[in-house]
Design a protein around this motif. Structure first.
Motif, PDB file in Angstrom:
ATOM      1  N   ILE A   1     -22.738  45.702 105.319  1.00 45.71           N
ATOM      2  CA  ILE A   1     -22.346  44.543 104.512  1.00 45.71           C
ATOM      3  C   ILE A   1     -22.890  43.241 105.096  1.00 45.71           C
ATOM      4  O   ILE A   1     -23.412  42.395 104.370  1.00 45.71           O
ATOM      5  CB  ILE A   1     -20.805  44.486 104.380  1.00 45.71           C
ATOM      6  CG1 ILE A   1     -20.321  45.660 103.525  1.00 45.71           C
ATOM      7  CG2 ILE A   1     -20.355  43.163 103.774  1.00 45.71           C
ATOM      8  CD1 ILE A   1     -18.826  45.871 103.548  1.00 45.71           C
ATOM      9  N   THR A   2     -22.787  43.079 106.417  1.00 43.67           N
ATOM     10  CA  THR A   2     -23.160  41.795 107.020  1.00 43.67           C
ATOM     11  C   THR A   2     -24.643  41.660 107.348  1.00 43.67           C
ATOM     12  O   THR A   2     -25.175  40.550 107.292  1.00 43.67           O
ATOM     13  CB  THR A   2     -22.357  41.535 108.298  1.00 43.67           C
ATOM     14  OG1 THR A   2     -22.596  42.601 109.218  1.00 43.67           O
ATOM     15  CG2 THR A   2     -20.892  41.404 108.001  1.00 43.67           C
ATOM     16  N   ILE A   3     -25.320  42.751 107.674  1.00 46.36           N
ATOM     17  CA  ILE A   3     -26.724  42.644 108.085  1.00 46.36           C
ATOM     18  C   ILE A   3     -27.653  43.154 106.981  1.00 46.36           C
ATOM     19  O   ILE A   3     -28.331  42.371 106.330  1.00 46.36           O
ATOM     20  CB  ILE A   3     -26.964  43.365 109.425  1.00 46.36           C
ATOM     21  CG1 ILE A   3     -26.090  42.730 110.519  1.00 46.36           C
ATOM     22  CG2 ILE A   3     -28.435  43.303 109.820  1.00 46.36           C
ATOM     23  CD1 ILE A   3     -26.110  43.448 111.847  1.00 46.36           C
ATOM     24  N   HIS A   4     -27.688  44.476 106.785  1.00 45.52           N
ATOM     25  CA  HIS A   4     -28.564  45.049 105.754  1.00 45.52           C
ATOM     26  C   HIS A   4     -28.248  46.527 105.637  1.00 45.52           C
ATOM     27  O   HIS A   4     -27.751  47.140 106.582  1.00 45.52           O
ATOM     28  CB  HIS A   4     -30.039  44.832 106.140  1.00 45.52           C
ATOM     29  CG  HIS A   4     -30.975  44.992 104.985  1.00 45.52           C
ATOM     30  ND1 HIS A   4     -31.635  46.165 104.745  1.00 45.52           N
ATOM     31  CD2 HIS A   4     -31.344  44.134 104.011  1.00 45.52           C
ATOM     32  CE1 HIS A   4     -32.391  46.017 103.664  1.00 45.52           C
ATOM     33  NE2 HIS A   4     -32.229  44.784 103.204  1.00 45.52           N
ATOM     34  N   TRP A   5     -28.582  47.128 104.495  1.00 42.77           N
ATOM     35  CA  TRP A   5     -28.279  48.540 104.303  1.00 42.77           C
ATOM     36  C   TRP A   5     -29.096  49.430 105.243  1.00 42.77           C
ATOM     37  O   TRP A   5     -28.707  50.556 105.536  1.00 42.77           O
ATOM     38  CB  TRP A   5     -28.484  48.969 102.853  1.00 42.77           C
ATOM     39  CG  TRP A   5     -29.916  48.969 102.414  1.00 42.77           C
ATOM     40  CD1 TRP A   5     -30.613  47.949 101.868  1.00 42.77           C
ATOM     41  CD2 TRP A   5     -30.829  50.049 102.533  1.00 42.77           C
ATOM     42  NE1 TRP A   5     -31.902  48.313 101.621  1.00 42.77           N
ATOM     43  CE2 TRP A   5     -32.071  49.613 102.021  1.00 42.77           C
ATOM     44  CE3 TRP A   5     -30.735  51.355 103.009  1.00 42.77           C
ATOM     45  CZ2 TRP A   5     -33.193  50.418 101.985  1.00 42.77           C
ATOM     46  CZ3 TRP A   5     -31.861  52.166 102.966  1.00 42.77           C
ATOM     47  CH2 TRP A   5     -33.074  51.705 102.456  1.00 42.77           C
ATOM     48  N   THR A   6     -30.213  48.946 105.745  1.00 42.82           N
ATOM     49  CA  THR A   6     -31.013  49.741 106.680  1.00 42.82           C
ATOM     50  C   THR A   6     -30.376  49.827 108.068  1.00 42.82           C
ATOM     51  O   THR A   6     -30.907  50.501 108.946  1.00 42.82           O
ATOM     52  CB  THR A   6     -32.436  49.149 106.806  1.00 42.82           C
ATOM     53  OG1 THR A   6     -32.326  47.789 107.229  1.00 42.82           O
ATOM     54  CG2 THR A   6     -33.182  49.241 105.500  1.00 42.82           C
ATOM     55  N   SER A   7     -29.257  49.167 108.253  1.00 42.43           N
ATOM     56  CA  SER A   7     -28.528  49.244 109.523  1.00 42.43           C
ATOM     57  C   SER A   7     -28.049  50.664 109.817  1.00 42.43           C
ATOM     58  O   SER A   7     -27.759  50.983 110.969  1.00 42.43           O
ATOM     59  CB  SER A   7     -27.327  48.312 109.501  1.00 42.43           C
ATOM     60  OG  SER A   7     -27.727  46.993 109.318  1.00 42.43           O
ATOM     61  N   VAL A   8     -27.971  51.492 108.796  1.00 45.55           N
ATOM     62  CA  VAL A   8     -27.557  52.883 108.989  1.00 45.55           C
ATOM     63  C   VAL A   8     -28.523  53.582 109.945  1.00 45.55           C
ATOM     64  O   VAL A   8     -28.110  54.352 110.815  1.00 45.55           O
ATOM     65  CB  VAL A   8     -27.492  53.626 107.638  1.00 45.55           C
ATOM     66  CG1 VAL A   8     -27.221  55.098 107.834  1.00 45.55           C
ATOM     67  CG2 VAL A   8     -26.453  53.004 106.742  1.00 45.55           C
ATOM     68  N   PHE A   9     -29.815  53.311 109.806  1.00 48.67           N
ATOM     69  CA  PHE A   9     -30.804  53.946 110.667  1.00 48.67           C
ATOM     70  C   PHE A   9     -30.648  53.512 112.122  1.00 48.67           C
ATOM     71  O   PHE A   9     -30.715  54.329 113.032  1.00 48.67           O
ATOM     72  CB  PHE A   9     -32.223  53.649 110.158  1.00 48.67           C
ATOM     73  CG  PHE A   9     -32.442  54.108 108.752  1.00 48.67           C
ATOM     74  CD1 PHE A   9     -32.365  55.452 108.413  1.00 48.67           C
ATOM     75  CD2 PHE A   9     -32.702  53.186 107.755  1.00 48.67           C
ATOM     76  CE1 PHE A   9     -32.550  55.875 107.118  1.00 48.67           C
ATOM     77  CE2 PHE A   9     -32.890  53.600 106.454  1.00 48.67           C
ATOM     78  CZ  PHE A   9     -32.813  54.951 106.126  1.00 48.67           C
TER      79      PHE A   9
ATOM     80  N   LEU B   1     -31.423  42.888 115.249  1.00 52.72           N
ATOM     81  CA  LEU B   1     -30.011  42.530 115.410  1.00 52.72           C
ATOM     82  C   LEU B   1     -29.093  43.723 115.185  1.00 52.72           C
ATOM     83  O   LEU B   1     -28.169  43.963 115.962  1.00 52.72           O
ATOM     84  CB  LEU B   1     -29.639  41.388 114.462  1.00 52.72           C
ATOM     85  CG  LEU B   1     -28.181  40.947 114.489  1.00 52.72           C
ATOM     86  CD1 LEU B   1     -27.817  40.388 115.864  1.00 52.72           C
ATOM     87  CD2 LEU B   1     -27.906  39.936 113.402  1.00 52.72           C
ATOM     88  N   SER B   2     -29.349  44.500 114.142  1.00 50.17           N
ATOM     89  CA  SER B   2     -28.476  45.639 113.844  1.00 50.17           C
ATOM     90  C   SER B   2     -28.519  46.684 114.952  1.00 50.17           C
ATOM     91  O   SER B   2     -27.495  47.278 115.294  1.00 50.17           O
ATOM     92  CB  SER B   2     -28.848  46.270 112.507  1.00 50.17           C
ATOM     93  OG  SER B   2     -30.158  46.796 112.550  1.00 50.17           O
ATOM     94  N   PHE B   3     -29.691  46.903 115.549  1.00 50.30           N
ATOM     95  CA  PHE B   3     -29.805  47.878 116.628  1.00 50.30           C
ATOM     96  C   PHE B   3     -29.031  47.419 117.863  1.00 50.30           C
ATOM     97  O   PHE B   3     -28.305  48.207 118.484  1.00 50.30           O
ATOM     98  CB  PHE B   3     -31.275  48.121 116.971  1.00 50.30           C
ATOM     99  CG  PHE B   3     -31.494  49.229 117.959  1.00 50.30           C
ATOM    100  CD1 PHE B   3     -31.205  50.540 117.624  1.00 50.30           C
ATOM    101  CD2 PHE B   3     -31.975  48.957 119.222  1.00 50.30           C
ATOM    102  CE1 PHE B   3     -31.398  51.572 118.538  1.00 50.30           C
ATOM    103  CE2 PHE B   3     -32.176  49.974 120.140  1.00 50.30           C
ATOM    104  CZ  PHE B   3     -31.887  51.287 119.795  1.00 50.30           C
ATOM    105  N   ALA B   4     -29.139  46.153 118.206  1.00 50.77           N
ATOM    106  CA  ALA B   4     -28.423  45.612 119.375  1.00 50.77           C
ATOM    107  C   ALA B   4     -26.911  45.669 119.158  1.00 50.77           C
ATOM    108  O   ALA B   4     -26.165  46.062 120.060  1.00 50.77           O
ATOM    109  CB  ALA B   4     -28.878  44.194 119.651  1.00 50.77           C
ATOM    110  N   VAL B   5     -26.469  45.302 117.993  1.00 54.14           N
ATOM    111  CA  VAL B   5     -25.033  45.336 117.679  1.00 54.14           C
ATOM    112  C   VAL B   5     -24.518  46.773 117.733  1.00 54.14           C
ATOM    113  O   VAL B   5     -23.439  47.041 118.283  1.00 54.14           O
ATOM    114  CB  VAL B   5     -24.759  44.692 116.301  1.00 54.14           C
ATOM    115  CG1 VAL B   5     -23.357  44.976 115.821  1.00 54.14           C
ATOM    116  CG2 VAL B   5     -25.014  43.199 116.358  1.00 54.14           C
TER     117      VAL B   5
END
Length: 174
Positions: free
Chosen positions: A43-51, A129-133
Protein backbone atom coordinates in the motif's frame (compact mmCIF):
# COMPACT_ATOMS: atom_id res chain seq x y z
CA UNK A 1 20.95 -38.98 36.34
CA UNK A 2 19.52 -37.71 39.57
CA UNK A 3 15.92 -38.47 40.45
CA UNK A 4 14.06 -36.08 42.70
CA UNK A 5 10.95 -37.02 44.67
CA UNK A 6 9.10 -33.79 43.94
CA UNK A 7 7.74 -32.67 40.58
CA UNK A 8 10.65 -30.43 39.56
CA UNK A 9 12.08 -31.50 36.23
CA UNK A 10 15.73 -32.49 36.07
CA UNK A 11 17.94 -33.01 33.04
CA UNK A 12 21.04 -34.92 34.13
CA UNK A 13 22.75 -32.54 36.56
CA UNK A 14 20.64 -29.53 35.50
CA UNK A 15 17.59 -28.38 37.43
CA UNK A 16 14.75 -26.68 35.55
CA UNK A 17 14.24 -23.19 36.99
CA UNK A 18 11.84 -21.68 34.49
CA UNK A 19 10.03 -22.64 31.33
CA UNK A 20 8.80 -19.78 29.16
CA UNK A 21 5.87 -20.94 27.06
CA UNK A 22 4.75 -18.66 24.25
CA UNK A 23 1.11 -17.70 24.85
CA UNK A 24 -1.34 -18.22 22.01
CA UNK A 25 -1.94 -14.48 21.40
CA UNK A 26 1.81 -13.98 21.00
CA UNK A 27 2.06 -16.84 18.47
CA UNK A 28 -0.96 -15.61 16.48
CA UNK A 29 0.35 -12.05 16.42
CA UNK A 30 3.81 -13.31 15.49
CA UNK A 31 2.40 -15.28 12.55
CA UNK A 32 0.21 -12.40 11.33
CA UNK A 33 3.02 -9.81 11.36
CA UNK A 34 4.48 -10.85 7.95
CA UNK A 35 1.04 -10.53 6.33
CA UNK A 36 0.58 -7.09 7.87
CA UNK A 37 4.06 -6.02 6.74
CA UNK A 38 3.64 -7.16 3.14
CA UNK A 39 0.25 -5.46 2.88
CA UNK A 40 1.67 -2.26 4.37
CA UNK A 41 4.60 -2.18 1.95
CA UNK A 42 2.29 -2.88 -1.00
CA UNK A 43 0.00 0.00 0.00
CA UNK A 44 2.69 2.52 0.98
CA UNK A 45 5.50 1.76 -1.49
CA UNK A 46 4.45 -0.29 -4.53
CA UNK A 47 2.90 -3.63 -5.45
CA UNK A 48 6.32 -4.92 -6.54
CA UNK A 49 7.33 -4.85 -2.86
CA UNK A 50 6.15 -8.46 -2.72
CA UNK A 51 9.28 -9.51 -4.60
CA UNK A 52 11.60 -7.68 -2.24
CA UNK A 53 9.61 -9.08 0.71
CA UNK A 54 10.29 -12.63 -0.50
CA UNK A 55 13.93 -11.94 -1.41
CA UNK A 56 14.78 -10.20 1.88
CA UNK A 57 13.99 -13.29 3.97
CA UNK A 58 16.83 -15.57 2.70
CA UNK A 59 19.23 -12.61 2.65
CA UNK A 60 18.55 -11.92 6.33
CA UNK A 61 18.83 -15.60 7.21
CA UNK A 62 22.22 -15.69 5.52
CA UNK A 63 23.36 -12.51 7.32
CA UNK A 64 22.30 -13.93 10.67
CA UNK A 65 23.97 -17.28 9.98
CA UNK A 66 27.28 -15.63 9.04
CA UNK A 67 27.22 -13.28 12.03
CA UNK A 68 26.23 -16.00 14.51
CA UNK A 69 28.91 -18.39 13.30
CA UNK A 70 31.57 -15.68 13.46
CA UNK A 71 30.55 -14.74 17.01
CA UNK A 72 30.56 -18.38 18.09
CA UNK A 73 34.02 -18.93 16.65
CA UNK A 74 35.31 -15.80 18.39
CA UNK A 75 33.53 -16.39 21.74
CA UNK A 76 33.70 -20.16 22.27
CA UNK A 77 36.05 -21.19 19.46
CA UNK A 78 33.62 -23.75 18.08
CA UNK A 79 30.18 -23.81 16.53
CA UNK A 80 29.77 -27.26 15.06
CA UNK A 81 28.55 -29.26 18.01
CA UNK A 82 25.58 -27.43 19.46
CA UNK A 83 24.16 -25.15 16.78
CA UNK A 84 22.06 -25.84 13.69
CA UNK A 85 19.89 -24.08 11.14
CA UNK A 86 16.22 -24.37 12.08
CA UNK A 87 13.17 -23.66 9.96
CA UNK A 88 10.66 -24.45 12.72
CA UNK A 89 8.60 -21.64 14.18
CA UNK A 90 9.35 -19.74 16.37
CA UNK A 91 13.07 -20.65 16.25
CA UNK A 92 13.90 -19.77 12.67
CA UNK A 93 17.59 -19.30 11.90
CA UNK A 94 20.82 -20.47 13.49
CA UNK A 95 19.95 -21.71 16.98
CA UNK A 96 21.35 -24.16 19.53
CA UNK A 97 19.96 -27.69 19.27
CA UNK A 98 21.20 -28.69 22.75
CA UNK A 99 21.69 -27.00 26.08
CA UNK A 100 23.87 -23.93 25.71
CA UNK A 101 25.15 -21.39 28.18
CA UNK A 102 22.74 -18.50 28.69
CA UNK A 103 25.60 -16.01 28.39
CA UNK A 104 26.79 -17.50 25.10
CA UNK A 105 23.26 -17.52 23.69
CA UNK A 106 22.70 -13.93 24.80
CA UNK A 107 26.03 -12.76 23.34
CA UNK A 108 25.32 -14.41 20.00
CA UNK A 109 21.82 -12.91 19.78
CA UNK A 110 22.92 -9.41 20.80
CA UNK A 111 25.78 -9.39 18.32
CA UNK A 112 23.57 -10.81 15.59
CA UNK A 113 20.96 -8.14 16.22
CA UNK A 114 23.28 -5.14 16.21
CA UNK A 115 25.68 -6.26 13.50
CA UNK A 116 22.71 -7.26 11.34
CA UNK A 117 21.14 -3.82 11.76
CA UNK A 118 24.50 -2.21 10.91
CA UNK A 119 24.77 -4.30 7.73
CA UNK A 120 21.26 -3.27 6.72
CA UNK A 121 22.14 0.38 7.41
CA UNK A 122 25.27 0.06 5.25
CA UNK A 123 23.24 -1.45 2.39
CA UNK A 124 20.39 1.05 2.79
CA UNK A 125 21.70 3.73 0.34
CA UNK A 126 22.18 1.18 -2.47
CA UNK A 127 19.02 -0.87 -1.90
CA UNK A 128 15.51 -0.08 -3.03
CA UNK A 129 13.41 1.30 -0.19
CA UNK A 130 11.09 -1.71 -0.09
CA UNK A 131 14.01 -4.14 0.11
CA UNK A 132 15.65 -2.25 2.99
CA UNK A 133 12.38 -1.98 4.90
CA UNK A 134 11.67 -5.68 4.40
CA UNK A 135 15.18 -6.64 5.54
CA UNK A 136 14.64 -4.68 8.75
CA UNK A 137 11.26 -6.34 9.23
CA UNK A 138 12.57 -9.89 8.72
CA UNK A 139 15.56 -9.26 10.96
CA UNK A 140 13.40 -8.01 13.83
CA UNK A 141 10.74 -10.67 13.22
CA UNK A 142 13.25 -13.54 13.45
CA UNK A 143 14.80 -12.10 16.62
CA UNK A 144 11.48 -11.35 18.36
CA UNK A 145 10.91 -14.78 20.03
CA UNK A 146 14.47 -14.80 21.36
CA UNK A 147 14.08 -11.40 22.98
CA UNK A 148 10.68 -12.35 24.38
CA UNK A 149 12.39 -15.30 26.08
CA UNK A 150 15.24 -13.09 27.32
CA UNK A 151 12.75 -10.63 28.76
CA UNK A 152 11.02 -13.33 30.79
CA UNK A 153 14.29 -14.97 31.88
CA UNK A 154 16.11 -11.80 32.95
CA UNK A 155 15.35 -12.24 36.68
CA UNK A 156 16.79 -15.76 36.81
CA UNK A 157 20.17 -16.39 38.46
CA UNK A 158 23.08 -15.99 36.07
CA UNK A 159 25.21 -18.90 34.93
CA UNK A 160 22.41 -21.16 33.72
CA UNK A 161 21.79 -23.12 30.56
CA UNK A 162 19.15 -22.50 27.90
CA UNK A 163 17.32 -25.14 25.87
CA UNK A 164 15.03 -24.19 22.98
CA UNK A 165 12.09 -26.57 22.62
CA UNK A 166 9.25 -26.65 20.09
CA UNK A 167 7.10 -23.90 21.63
CA UNK A 168 9.08 -22.77 24.66
CA UNK A 169 12.47 -21.87 26.08
CA UNK A 170 13.70 -23.63 29.23
CA UNK A 171 16.22 -22.28 31.71
CA UNK A 172 18.29 -24.80 33.67
CA UNK A 173 20.78 -24.32 36.48
CA UNK A 174 23.70 -26.70 37.06
Amino acid sequence: MSVEPNSQATFYQYKLLKKVIFPRPFVVTFLLLPLFCVLTTIITIHWTSVFSFVLAFPVILWFQLAISRAVLIIVIHSHRKRWEISYKLPWIGYVPDQHVSYRTFLKVQLHTTWIGLCLIAILFPWSPLSFAVNMIFWHVWIMLPRYYGFLLLCKQPKGGMVKLNEQDISYYMP
